[in-house]
Design an enzyme around this catalytic site. Structure first.
Site, PDB file in Angstrom:
ATOM      1  N   LYS A   1       0.826  -1.210   0.000  1.00  0.00           N
ATOM      2  CA  LYS A   1       0.000   0.000   0.000  1.00  0.00           C
ATOM      3  C   LYS A   1       0.860   1.259   0.000  1.00  0.00           C
ATOM      4  O   LYS A   1       0.621   2.183  -0.788  1.00  0.00           O
ATOM      5  CB  LYS A   1      -0.937   0.014   1.215  1.00  0.00           C
ATOM      6  CG  LYS A   1      -1.846   1.253   1.267  1.00  0.00           C
ATOM      7  CD  LYS A   1      -2.844   1.144   2.403  1.00  0.00           C
ATOM      8  CE  LYS A   1      -2.214   1.404   3.737  1.00  0.00           C
ATOM      9  NZ  LYS A   1      -1.825   2.838   3.930  1.00  0.00           N
TER      10      LYS A   1
ATOM     11  N   ASP B   1      -6.674   1.315   1.039  1.00  0.00           N
ATOM     12  CA  ASP B   1      -6.652   1.406   2.507  1.00  0.00           C
ATOM     13  C   ASP B   1      -8.050   1.074   3.021  1.00  0.00           C
ATOM     14  O   ASP B   1      -8.899   0.586   2.273  1.00  0.00           O
ATOM     15  CB  ASP B   1      -6.204   2.795   2.953  1.00  0.00           C
ATOM     16  CG  ASP B   1      -7.218   3.883   2.619  1.00  0.00           C
ATOM     17  OD1 ASP B   1      -8.186   3.604   1.880  1.00  0.00           O
ATOM     18  OD2 ASP B   1      -7.060   5.016   3.117  1.00  0.00           O
TER      19      ASP B   1
END
Length: 213
Positions: free
Chosen positions: A120, A138
């Site tokens: 991420k 997220d």
């Protein structure tokens, strides 16, 4: 959800915010890397308060490395998990200095090799610092993707894979920011603000909430 509806959602989000940006304060790829690393399980607001004090003093791998773990902790101790984050940032700085001439590599494998940097974080850096069409999923994007049925998945990797597949190329660079902001300010976890949502009529969420309910 069909692709025509997905396109309408993306077009509305683009019309509402043509040039979306991260809410993390940064002025270089390295500052962004540090800020995103610090933002894990923390709010952008709390990270900005810390980095607004840190970056004027140290904003390069060498200058932050020179602070040492204890010195860095003094700047980030208001952020959750700051002990581990300080250790990871210092280790990452050492690698950047020794292997990359103090520069943030525009390379996924090299980024993910850095301590504290997962997929991420690498996606955010590649997208926001270098303009790659990556999608960093997220909690906000995971929620919006599943709730609207835009991109369903049991985990963040599945949602990312689905979004990369269904989002047209023209929207890929910005969709990450649009969905984060939508999840942060409109499609809230506990009580979504469906009555003020610009894509409410396109959303396939069965539990829509309105102000008078």
């Amino acid at each position: 959800m069909n692709n025509n509806k997905r396109r309408q959602i993306l077009e509305r989000l683009r019309a509402n915010n043509p040039n979306p940006e991260t809410e993390l304060n940064f002025s270089s790829p390295f500052e962004l890397l540090v800020a995103v690393t610090l933002s894990a399980q923390a709010t952008d607001v709390s990270v900005n308060k810390a980095t607004d004090k840190l970056f004027p003093v140290a904003n390069t791998p060498q200058s932050i490395y020179d602070l040492g773990v204890d010195g860095l902790k003094e700047y980030i101790k208001t952020i959750g998990l700051y002990n581990n984050k300080a250790i990871n940032v210092i280790k990452a700085c050492k690698i950047l200095i020794e292997k990359h001439d103090g520069k943030v590599p525009e390379n996924r494998e090299a980024l993910e090799f850095l301590p504290g940097v997962g997929r991420k974080t690498a996606n955010v850096v590649l997208n926001t610092a270098f303009g790659w069409p990556t999608i960093a999923v997220d909690t906000h994007i995971f929620r919006v993707g599943n709730r609207t049925r835009f991109a369903s998945g049991k985990n963040v990797d599945q949602v990312e894979e689905k979004m990369l597949k269904v989002v047209p190329a023209e929207f890929k660079v910005d969709v990450h920011h649009w969905f984060i902001l939508h999840g942060r300010y409109t499609c809230l976890a506990r009580k979504p603000r469906c009555g003020s949502c610009i894509i409410e009529d396109l959303c396939e969420f069965s539990g829509k909430v309105y102000p008078d309910e």
